[in-house]
Design an enzyme around this catalytic site. Sequence first.
Site, PDB file in Angstrom:
ATOM      1  N   GLU A 159       0.828  -1.213   0.000  1.00 37.52           N
ATOM      2  CA  GLU A 159       0.000   0.000   0.000  1.00 37.52           C
ATOM      3  C   GLU A 159       0.855   1.254   0.000  1.00 37.52           C
ATOM      4  OE1 GLU A 159      -2.910  -0.612  -0.734  1.00 37.52           O
ATOM      5  OE2 GLU A 159      -2.862  -2.730  -0.217  1.00 37.52           O
TER       6      GLU A 159
ATOM      7  N   TYR B 274      -1.940  -7.940 -10.825  1.00 35.03           N
ATOM      8  CA  TYR B 274      -0.853  -7.790  -9.858  1.00 35.03           C
ATOM      9  C   TYR B 274       0.361  -8.622 -10.275  1.00 35.03           C
ATOM     10  CZ  TYR B 274      -4.453  -6.025  -6.579  1.00 35.03           C
ATOM     11  OH  TYR B 274      -5.454  -5.321  -5.972  1.00 35.03           O
TER      12      TYR B 274
END
Length: 711
Positions: A388, A475
């Site tokens: 993040e 991803y």
Amino acid sequence: MRCEGWRIRDRFLRQFLRCIVRIFGIWNFFRLKRVYMHGDLEFFYKNSDVCMYILTMRNYINSKLLNFNLIILVLSIVTFVTSRNYESWEGSQNIDRDSFANVDEVITTHFELKLEIDFDHRVLRGLQQLQMTKLAPRVDQVYLDIRDLKVYEVYGDHGEPLNYAIDNPNPMLGQRLAISLSREQASSKDFAIYVQYETATNASALSWLAPQQTSGKTLPYLFTQCQTIHARSMAPLQDTPSVKSTFVVETLTEPAIQTRVTGNMTHNQLQNSSGVELRFTRHQIDIPIQSYLLAIASGNLAERKIGDRTTVISEPEDLDKVANEFVQLEQFLDVAENLTIPYEWGEYKLLILPPSFPLGGMENPLLTFASPAIVPGDRSSVDVAIHELAHSWFGNLVTNNNWTNFWLNEGFTVFLERKVVKKIFGEDFYKVTAKLENQTMYFDMLDFGLDNDMTSLSPSYDGIHPDECFSDIPYEKGFQFLTFIESVIGEETMLDMLRAYLREFQKTSIGVDDFESYFSSYLEQRFGSDDARRILDTIDFNTWVHGTGLPPVAADFETKEYNEAIELAQNFIDTTPDAEKAAALYKSFSVNLKGLFISHLIDNLESLNQQKTQYIDDVLSVSSEINGEIIYRWLQVSIRSGQLQAPFTLADEFLGSIGRMKFVVPVYAAINAINPSKAREIYAKYEDFYHSMARDAITAVLKSEDVLISS
């Protein structure tokens, strides 16, 4: 009919052309000729008669028959164009087909949102002020994205009421709020729109928790999740990652409630209004960001600074544990910054939400959200926090312009995350993490089907809610693509390219064509034309980005420890290994190695039965693990092998304790494959606990006859 071969992609060319047609007309014919020969009038496409005109004109030009008939033809086109209603033009749809906003004509540069947070009725009451700038010379309407909002009033800069209508071009994506501009606004480049509204009680962005669903059990709690297209259920917006704006958000709540919003807090004070005491907060962000990064958390919140630029936030009861878990957060930030360009967002704040949060984390600037699942107490899931944090550069600073290009956010972020992981925790940890997630990607591909378009880095899902396409593929396949590029050009060059890429595109939203074009230019500038072509010939962009299935070049992430984990799992499948040695080896594994061990069991479920699974658990005590990354994988094995049977007590307890989709969806799928009625019974018990994103994913699994084998 659609003349697909001619396309003016640049909005400024498109505006220039419209001005020529409208203002200069026939006297500027030779300017028209140049544009027509090199492009396509995209706003003519929907009309077959216009396409015929243009085709005819091109033939005239190409044959150099510049005669009276051609002049009459041009005049006809000019007359036709100036008489058309441009509502049918689909320019904005070429940027993001998951938004109804006409962003090729007008964009939001700033908004100021005033919200009353009503916990009793579970709604937000808002006044949205949008500052907008025109990109096209003539704009009569503004289209905004909404979802189930009650719109009470729309007015302009000076309080004049504006006509508006709500329609449903695609109910999967919400509704379109069409606002007719006033005469003054229609003639101005910059203007403001005000919308007074109220959210629905079941707004998809909002999760309302009763006090008993929180750690302290004294105050209610609200949190939001706007990615992908849920911000439109919270406020009227141009809800597309192709638009970035600054904003201010002001909130009113009960005095005991603390509120945090994306951005820097400038006010947090009690105020008295008509004898009623309320808490007023104001947050602002001065770096333009996309709508899905708008986030609100409101409840019993406390925060603690753990570094010069890092802070953690949680409920007061959890603050010590959270601060201890992320004591390295400042180090993570420093390493990521050294690998890229300076971090410019200000103080990095990590907020641990209640357990019903549907994701591992969400990268809202200055207010990253994370699940308590990443706080097991042993710092074994800090890589989620690193991920993040890495979004501060990839995703937040440079952003995908639509959800088809989602890998530009996530693939680049995973690449930086793994660089940080390697620097801090070493090569083996990096490779094991990559190997584990590669297996998760493979399972996701099996769920879709290896030849399904959703397994590409550029899936086409026009009209489908982008949440339906969520998986590990953007991803991990994106990460492996960048890893392959690095293997061709070298690590030093790769990092230099990424720094230049960030400087070039910071604060903008781009597509894969922008990246490919920039990469080619970078190589030519660094190596020269001949070497650049040789390198590009080695990298098959088309197959990597648009090809389906597994990456065209397999990455090697195997390590000695990985092989030990796989060998141990295979030994349990084939034989009954020595219990003492097996337990000692398993105990030495990291969380990710244990995940690889169990993933190998999942991949060989047909070779397991109740007795074998029970023996594994007796020897290794896998069912006693505390990390959700291990538990959700093991529950799939124990349920599908028959070791855990109805009433599925361990699974039931797990499903009621966490709302993270990665964990709960595969477990529901496993129960549903064995006992559908019990799966529905458990879900009914916890339905109100889950976020709407998780509810949608779980109900899709419970309705499906397909066997979902992993996350």
